[in-house]
Design a protein around this motif. Structure first.
Motif, PDB file in Angstrom:
ATOM      1  N   MET A 137      28.185 -36.563 -20.015  1.00 32.56           N
ATOM      2  CA  MET A 137      27.100 -36.175 -19.298  1.00 32.56           C
ATOM      3  C   MET A 137      27.159 -36.380 -17.872  1.00 32.56           C
ATOM      4  N   LYS A 138      26.658 -35.321 -17.184  1.00 26.26           N
ATOM      5  CA  LYS A 138      26.569 -35.259 -15.440  1.00 26.26           C
ATOM      6  C   LYS A 138      25.503 -36.665 -15.324  1.00 26.26           C
ATOM      7  N   SER A 139      25.701 -37.525 -14.186  1.00 26.68           N
ATOM      8  CA  SER A 139      24.734 -38.427 -13.695  1.00 26.68           C
ATOM      9  C   SER A 139      23.360 -38.020 -13.368  1.00 26.68           C
ATOM     10  N   VAL A 140      22.432 -38.237 -13.807  1.00 30.40           N
ATOM     11  CA  VAL A 140      21.070 -37.877 -13.555  1.00 30.40           C
ATOM     12  C   VAL A 140      20.045 -38.966 -12.783  1.00 30.40           C
ATOM     13  N   GLN A 141      19.587 -38.828 -11.767  1.00 30.00           N
ATOM     14  CA  GLN A 141      18.588 -39.531 -11.007  1.00 30.00           C
ATOM     15  C   GLN A 141      17.238 -39.248 -11.422  1.00 30.00           C
ATOM     16  N   VAL A 142      16.535 -40.372 -12.102  1.00 32.54           N
ATOM     17  CA  VAL A 142      15.087 -39.855 -12.621  1.00 32.54           C
ATOM     18  C   VAL A 142      14.222 -40.962 -11.944  1.00 32.54           C
ATOM     19  N   SER A 143      13.323 -40.327 -11.227  1.00 30.88           N
ATOM     20  CA  SER A 143      12.439 -41.281 -10.492  1.00 30.88           C
ATOM     21  C   SER A 143      10.850 -40.860 -11.081  1.00 30.88           C
ATOM     22  N   TRP A 144       9.795 -41.983 -11.295  1.00 35.35           N
ATOM     23  CA  TRP A 144       8.714 -41.874 -11.760  1.00 35.35           C
ATOM     24  C   TRP A 144       7.516 -42.361 -10.621  1.00 35.35           C
ATOM     25  N   ALA A 145       6.342 -41.815 -10.675  1.00 36.67           N
ATOM     26  CA  ALA A 145       5.396 -42.275  -9.854  1.00 36.67           C
ATOM     27  C   ALA A 145       3.999 -41.884 -10.321  1.00 36.67           C
ATOM     28  N   ARG A 146       3.129 -42.103  -9.986  1.00 37.93           N
ATOM     29  CA  ARG A 146       1.836 -41.759 -10.412  1.00 37.93           C
ATOM     30  C   ARG A 146       0.932 -40.972  -9.398  1.00 37.93           C
ATOM     31  N   SER A 147       0.050 -40.006  -9.902  1.00 36.99           N
ATOM     32  CA  SER A 147      -0.757 -39.180  -9.274  1.00 36.99           C
ATOM     33  C   SER A 147      -1.726 -40.062  -8.430  1.00 36.99           C
ATOM     34  N   ALA A 148      -1.973 -41.453  -8.659  1.00 38.87           N
ATOM     35  CA  ALA A 148      -2.747 -42.364  -7.751  1.00 38.87           C
ATOM     36  C   ALA A 148      -1.827 -42.586  -6.357  1.00 38.87           C
ATOM     37  N   ASP A 149      -0.583 -42.278  -6.381  1.00 42.64           N
ATOM     38  CA  ASP A 149       0.149 -42.453  -5.193  1.00 42.64           C
ATOM     39  C   ASP A 149      -0.094 -41.707  -4.104  1.00 42.64           C
ATOM     40  N   ALA A 150      -0.997 -40.715  -4.441  1.00 39.67           N
ATOM     41  CA  ALA A 150      -1.197 -39.689  -3.412  1.00 39.67           C
ATOM     42  C   ALA A 150      -2.167 -40.184  -2.164  1.00 39.67           C
ATOM     43  N   HIS A 151      -1.768 -39.944  -1.106  1.00 37.84           N
ATOM     44  CA  HIS A 151      -2.398 -40.360   0.261  1.00 37.84           C
ATOM     45  C   HIS A 151      -2.191 -39.058   1.397  1.00 37.84           C
ATOM     46  N   GLU A 152      -3.075 -39.587   2.203  1.00 42.74           N
ATOM     47  CA  GLU A 152      -3.367 -38.468   3.271  1.00 42.74           C
ATOM     48  C   GLU A 152      -2.174 -38.227   4.096  1.00 42.74           C
ATOM     49  N   GLY A 153      -1.027 -38.997   4.151  1.00 40.32           N
ATOM     50  CA  GLY A 153       0.115 -38.565   4.722  1.00 40.32           C
ATOM     51  C   GLY A 153       0.935 -37.566   3.953  1.00 40.32           C
ATOM     52  N   LEU A 154       0.727 -37.322   2.808  1.00 40.18           N
ATOM     53  CA  LEU A 154       1.777 -36.701   2.070  1.00 40.18           C
ATOM     54  C   LEU A 154       1.720 -35.133   2.123  1.00 40.18           C
ATOM     55  N   PRO A 155       0.385 -34.596   2.561  1.00 33.92           N
ATOM     56  CA  PRO A 155       0.471 -33.138   2.904  1.00 33.92           C
ATOM     57  C   PRO A 155       1.317 -32.525   3.854  1.00 33.92           C
ATOM     58  N   ALA A 156       1.752 -33.725   5.022  1.00 35.89           N
ATOM     59  CA  ALA A 156       2.367 -33.381   5.924  1.00 35.89           C
ATOM     60  C   ALA A 156       3.804 -32.982   5.551  1.00 35.89           C
ATOM     61  N   LEU A 157       4.131 -33.382   4.177  1.00 34.51           N
ATOM     62  CA  LEU A 157       5.773 -33.231   3.825  1.00 34.51           C
ATOM     63  C   LEU A 157       5.803 -31.794   3.214  1.00 34.51           C
ATOM     64  N   LEU A 158       4.791 -31.057   3.069  1.00 33.01           N
ATOM     65  CA  LEU A 158       4.777 -29.906   2.192  1.00 33.01           C
ATOM     66  C   LEU A 158       5.172 -28.597   3.083  1.00 33.01           C
ATOM     67  N   ASP A 159       6.025 -27.696   2.442  1.00 37.96           N
ATOM     68  CA  ASP A 159       6.278 -26.335   3.217  1.00 37.96           C
ATOM     69  C   ASP A 159       5.039 -25.608   3.088  1.00 37.96           C
ATOM     70  N   PRO A 160       5.008 -24.296   3.914  1.00 39.76           N
ATOM     71  CA  PRO A 160       3.557 -23.635   3.755  1.00 39.76           C
ATOM     72  C   PRO A 160       3.271 -23.137   2.125  1.00 39.76           C
ATOM     73  N   VAL A 161       4.275 -22.776   1.640  1.00 40.13           N
ATOM     74  CA  VAL A 161       4.078 -22.351   0.080  1.00 40.13           C
ATOM     75  C   VAL A 161       3.500 -23.684  -0.636  1.00 40.13           C
ATOM     76  N   GLU A 162       3.970 -24.649  -0.484  1.00 39.86           N
ATOM     77  CA  GLU A 162       3.345 -25.779  -1.087  1.00 39.86           C
ATOM     78  C   GLU A 162       1.987 -26.235  -0.719  1.00 39.86           C
ATOM     79  N   ARG A 163       1.828 -26.235   0.671  1.00 41.28           N
ATOM     80  CA  ARG A 163       0.364 -26.414   1.168  1.00 41.28           C
ATOM     81  C   ARG A 163      -0.540 -25.554   0.742  1.00 41.28           C
ATOM     82  N   ALA A 164      -0.265 -23.967   0.810  1.00 42.30           N
ATOM     83  CA  ALA A 164      -1.363 -23.022   0.215  1.00 42.30           C
ATOM     84  C   ALA A 164      -1.475 -23.558  -1.226  1.00 42.30           C
ATOM     85  N   ARG A 165      -0.575 -23.714  -2.019  1.00 40.23           N
ATOM     86  CA  ARG A 165      -0.900 -24.103  -3.535  1.00 40.23           C
ATOM     87  C   ARG A 165      -1.756 -25.288  -3.375  1.00 40.23           C
ATOM     88  N   TYR A 166      -1.502 -26.311  -2.583  1.00 41.65           N
ATOM     89  CA  TYR A 166      -2.122 -27.677  -2.756  1.00 41.65           C
ATOM     90  C   TYR A 166      -3.609 -27.380  -2.304  1.00 41.65           C
TER      91      TYR A 166
END
Length: 224
Positions: A1-30
């Motif tokens: 099997m190919k190596s897979v990197q799996v990472s987990w987070a929580r919705s509570a990890d959202a903060h005001e700095g994260l929207p700056a990482l989104l592209d226009p399509v993601e930001r519009a949906r957000y």
């Protein structure tokens, strides 16, 4: 099997700095998403995938080039993929407060998680999603064990479909996987999808309670 990197987070990890990482399509949906919990899950999933891919590609998260194209209508809401030929595929999943990202190089990858405490009508879900053999295995279990068993089977199926990029448009009852307590594998493919002999499945558990699965597919053999 190919190596897979799996990472987990929580919705509570959202903060005001994260929207700056989104592209226009993601930001519009957000920005168009009204429900705060759904907004946060989407934001964290996008940010986590961009940070992981950015590290692999050696670029800032906000510069990771992504594209989305629905295979049915061509709209920007299909499985996200890298817009450059870097050889990485990735999959984003979320359920309840849990958000996950899987990244694989040299193969297609799908990740699914289901919150253990989610409300579920097991009988109705089984009629929609399980093959006769899967249903027989489910109902051979004591009633108290059926919900976690169904969720284990469901995560396997959805991980496979996400790896193939087809989502829930495929006939779920024709995609048959092994019984919950057995080693995870695909037993039967829908004619619509062809046969994918290079597919592997791995069961995961998040926080010791939430069932999850990751699927990797490296080959396809279409029906003759």
């Amino acid at each position: 099997m190919k190596s897979v990197q799996v990472s987990w987070a929580r919705s509570a990890d959202a903060h005001e700095g994260l929207p700056a990482l989104l592209d226009p399509v993601e930001r519009a949906r957000y920005e168009a998403t009204v429900d705060p919990a759904t907004r946060n899950r989407f934001l964290v999933g996008c940010a986590l995938s961009r940070r992981i891919l950015g590290e692999l590609l050696g670029v800032p998260p906000e510069e990771v080039p992504l594209r989305r194209a629905c295979p049915t209508c061509g709209g920007p809401h299909g499985k996200p993929r890298l817009a450059v030929p870097a050889g990485y595929d990735f999959s984003v999943t979320h359920s309840g407060d849990v958000v996950g990202v899987a990244v694989c190089r040299g193969a297609e990858v799908g990740l699914d998680v289901e919150e253990a405490g989610t409300a579920l009508d097991v009988d109705a879900a089984a009629r929609t999603a399980l093959s006769p053999r899967e249903s027989a295995a489910l109902y051979a279990l004591p009633p108290a064990e059926r919900k976690p068993a169904f969720l284990r089977v469901w995560t396997r199926k959805e991980a496979v479909l996400k790896a193939l990029g087809v989502g829930l448009r495929a006939p779920l009852r024709e995609l048959e996987v092994s019984a919950p307590a057995a080693s995870p594998t695909v037993l039967a493919w829908p004619d619509l999808l062809g046969d994918h002999p290079g597919t592997t499945l791995t069961d995961l558990t998040v926080d010791g309670v939430h069932p999850a699965a990751v699927a990797v597919t490296t080959g396809v053999r279409t029906p003759s």
